[in-house]
Scaffold this active site. Structure first.
Site, PDB file in Angstrom:
ATOM      1  N   GLU A   1       0.827  -1.217   0.000  1.00  0.00           N
ATOM      2  CA  GLU A   1       0.000   0.000   0.000  1.00  0.00           C
ATOM      3  C   GLU A   1       0.859   1.263   0.000  1.00  0.00           C
ATOM      4  O   GLU A   1       0.724   2.140   0.859  1.00  0.00           O
ATOM      5  CB  GLU A   1      -0.971  -0.026   1.186  1.00  0.00           C
ATOM      6  CG  GLU A   1      -2.015  -1.127   1.039  1.00  0.00           C
ATOM      7  CD  GLU A   1      -3.172  -1.025   2.032  1.00  0.00           C
ATOM      8  OE1 GLU A   1      -3.019  -0.347   3.050  1.00  0.00           O
ATOM      9  OE2 GLU A   1      -4.234  -1.619   1.762  1.00  0.00           O
TER      10      GLU A   1
ATOM     11  N   GLU B   1      -5.488  -8.475  -1.240  1.00  0.00           N
ATOM     12  CA  GLU B   1      -6.184  -8.318   0.048  1.00  0.00           C
ATOM     13  C   GLU B   1      -7.636  -7.996  -0.254  1.00  0.00           C
ATOM     14  O   GLU B   1      -7.922  -7.143  -1.097  1.00  0.00           O
ATOM     15  CB  GLU B   1      -5.636  -7.148   0.872  1.00  0.00           C
ATOM     16  CG  GLU B   1      -4.331  -7.396   1.549  1.00  0.00           C
ATOM     17  CD  GLU B   1      -3.901  -6.239   2.452  1.00  0.00           C
ATOM     18  OE1 GLU B   1      -4.772  -5.586   3.073  1.00  0.00           O
ATOM     19  OE2 GLU B   1      -2.693  -5.998   2.522  1.00  0.00           O
TER      20      GLU B   1
HETATM   21  C1  BG6 Z   1      -4.586  -2.969   4.580  1.00  0.00           C
HETATM   22  C2  BG6 Z   1      -3.261  -3.390   5.120  1.00  0.00           C
HETATM   23  O1  BG6 Z   1      -4.649  -1.606   4.669  1.00  0.00           O
HETATM   24  O2  BG6 Z   1      -5.748  -3.304   5.246  1.00  0.00           O
HETATM   25  C3  BG6 Z   1      -3.319  -4.456   6.174  1.00  0.00           C
HETATM   26  O3  BG6 Z   1      -2.358  -3.757   4.100  1.00  0.00           O
HETATM   27  C4  BG6 Z   1      -4.522  -4.249   7.058  1.00  0.00           C
HETATM   28  O4  BG6 Z   1      -2.108  -4.464   6.871  1.00  0.00           O
HETATM   29  C5  BG6 Z   1      -5.778  -4.341   6.200  1.00  0.00           C
HETATM   30  O5  BG6 Z   1      -4.604  -5.118   8.134  1.00  0.00           O
HETATM   31  C6  BG6 Z   1      -7.070  -4.228   6.969  1.00  0.00           C
HETATM   32  O6  BG6 Z   1      -7.061  -3.098   7.775  1.00  0.00           O
HETATM   33  P1  BG6 Z   1      -7.359  -3.188   9.317  1.00  0.00           P
HETATM   34  O7  BG6 Z   1      -7.094  -1.825   9.829  1.00  0.00           O
HETATM   35  O8  BG6 Z   1      -8.772  -3.590   9.428  1.00  0.00           O
HETATM   36  O9  BG6 Z   1      -6.424  -4.202   9.867  1.00  0.00           O
END
Ligand code: BG6
Length: 496
Positions: A202, A392
């Site tokens: 990111e 993701e």
């Molecule tokens: C992304 C990141 O922004 O979102 C992760 O690459 C992160 O590291 C994921 O865990 C989800 O966000 P959060 O804040 O719910 O953990």
């Protein structure tokens, strides 16, 4: 025409070292920012802890590089605080059990990150830390045992803290050299075990944070942010060139926080504001890393904030020669952009701005928008025409463990099913999508809030926000559902 995923499509899940491994002071590992960051909630921030120049403990709001600790203070682990990432979910000791569960689900790919501070505890060490190298070798061998392809993030928000303290972090050009050296070591070490690499997780969060509503970035913040990014672009481009020399089969991806932005109204001012949001938030990094050059709008962005980038001789050639082979991104939500005042706002991490009346929102305020994923895939593929990976995607939600230990997470199944259908539609429309790794295939510590109860996994981990729990793993309903999806190359989800 019957929609289908291509043969050989990679299915799997994703985690990050600092959110999963724990063992923060074992195996010769150095500290990273999350080791001095407390837990928070959706309404209260995480804090970065320190000892000030007079020896007094303190906490600064705003995690990561957004936490400004006072002049002369040193980052410190305080006895009075609980740090969720210290133990995380103990992947460091339990990776064999976890990878076996991933294999049981039918993974063909597993995204994880290497912790830079396990390899170079201070970032500038002369020799790498053998224990760290051995640990990841063993993890990758475990993956290979089950024919799981490792997809490795080289940096997932975890610059060694010593580089922040002693060099001022990514503002210092020397970080480029330290990062490239780290890459050279891991590329040589794992050249026969790992093929797919992502340079910076990111990377565009920097511009997203600068622009985020409510965060009044000053010109100095923009100067620092854009300069840090220039250094990361250079580091990425040089790593790609070296990696391709070490093993011509290596495939590199950038990694973008993918948010689909919509204009909130058909007011032309909103349409234009939305286009500019795509430029500063999404394209700025993608263009450099995939096209090998700054976008035409970059000069406007720099001018708007009086940014004078230090671009040295040879830098632009490096950017041009170090383009990535594929575009990878996270996708959780869409966001509405408007130039109008609105009282109906949402405020969940990057899900800020005007509420979209056509969408529902998670308990953490993130817009649930599978069509937005199709939109993003089609728009980005049309722009770059390189293979794409969704690395993701997931739903952070509260889970309830029933008396018999079962966990009925239909909401999570619904979320993934809808996103898988959206991916199939994009593929049907010509997009070359090659992989899907769901976020937090196993419950891990939330990056944004530091909570455990914001759960993304198909595998439940018995651990709470205060650090209580057995760390035992159990299968949620989504585990069995995803197993079937993988066994049918996505078909079962498309037919539901
Ligand atoms: C992304 C990141 O922004 O979102 C992760 O690459 C992160 O590291 C994921 O865990 C989800 O966000 P959060 O804040 O719910 O953990």
């Amino acid at each position: 025409m019957v929609k289908a995923f291509p043969k050989g499509f990679f299915w799997g899940g994703a985690i990050a070292a600092n959110q999963a491994e724990g063992a923060y002071n074992e195996g010769g590992r150095g500290l990273v920012q999350t080791d001095v960051t407390t837990g928070g909630t959706v309404n209260s921030p995480r804090y970065t802890t320190y000892i000030d120049k007079d020896g007094k403990p303190g906490k600064a709001g705003g995690m990561g590089h957004h936490a400004r600790i006072p002049e002369g203070a040193k980052y410190a682990v305080l006895d009075t605080e609980y740090y969720p990432n210290h133990k995380a979910v103990d992947f460091y000791h339990r990776y064999k059990e976890d990878i076996a569960l991933f294999a049981e689900m039918g993974y063909s790919i597993f995204r994880l990150s290497i912790s830079w501070a396990r390899i170079f505890p201070n970032g500038d060490d002369v020799e790498p830390n053998q224990e760290g190298l051995d640990f990841y070798r063993s993890v990758f061998e475990e993956c290979r045992k089950y024919n799981i392809e490792p997809l490795v993030s080289i940096w997932h928000f975890d610059t060694p803290l010593a580089l922040e303290e002693n060099y001022g972090g990514w503002n210092n050009r020397k970080l480029v050299g330290f990062y490239v050296r780290y890459c050279e070591v891991i590329f040589n070490e794992y050249k026969d075990l790992v093929k797919y690499w992502l340079t910076f997780n990111e990377i565009n969060n920097t511009t997203m944070f600068l622009d985020m509503m409510g965060n009044k970035g000053t010109d100095a913040d923009y100067q620092a942010g854009y300069q840090q990014l220039h250094h990361q672009f250079l580091a990425s481009a040089r790593a790609v060139q070296i990696g391709h020399r070490i093993n011509p089969d290596f495939k590199f991806g950038n990694m973008i926080c993918g948010i689909t932005f919509y204009p909130a109204t058909c007011d032309p001012a909103d349409i234009l504001a939305n286009q500019h949001k795509w430029e500063s938030g999404i394209y700025y990094c993608g263009d450099v890393q995939v096209k090998g050059k700054y976008g035409t709008y970059a000069k406007r962005l720099w001018k708007e904030h009086n940014v004078e980038l230090d671009i040295r001789e040879g830098d632009l050639e490096d950017l041009a020669n170090g383009t990535v082979d594929m575009y990878t991104f996270s996708y959780y939500m869409s966001n509405n952009v408007t130039t109008h005042d609105t009282d109906d706002k949402v405020a969940g991490n990057f899900s800020t701005g005007a509420r979209n009346p056509y969408l529902t929102y998670s308990d953490w305020g993130w817009a649930h928008d599978p069509r937005g994923l199709q939109y993003y895939l089609e728009k980005i593929y049309d722009r770059y025409e390189v293979p794409l990976m969704v690395v993701e995607n997931g739903l952070g939600a509260f889970d309830t463990v029933e008396e018999d230990g079962s966990i009925h997470d239909d909401y999570r199944i619904d979320y993934h099913r809808a996103h898988i259908k959206a991916m199939a539609d994009a593929i049907d429309n010509g997009v070359d999508l090659i992989a899907y790794t769901t976020w937090g295939c196993i419950d891990i510590v939330s990056a944004g809030t530091g909570e455990m109860r914001k759960r993304y996994g198909f595998i439940y981990v018995d651990m709470d926000d205060e650090g209580n729990g057995t760390m035992n793993r159990s299968r949620k309903d989504s585990f069995y559902w995803y197993q079937k999806v993988l066994a049918t190359n996505g078909q079962s989800a498309l037919e539901e």
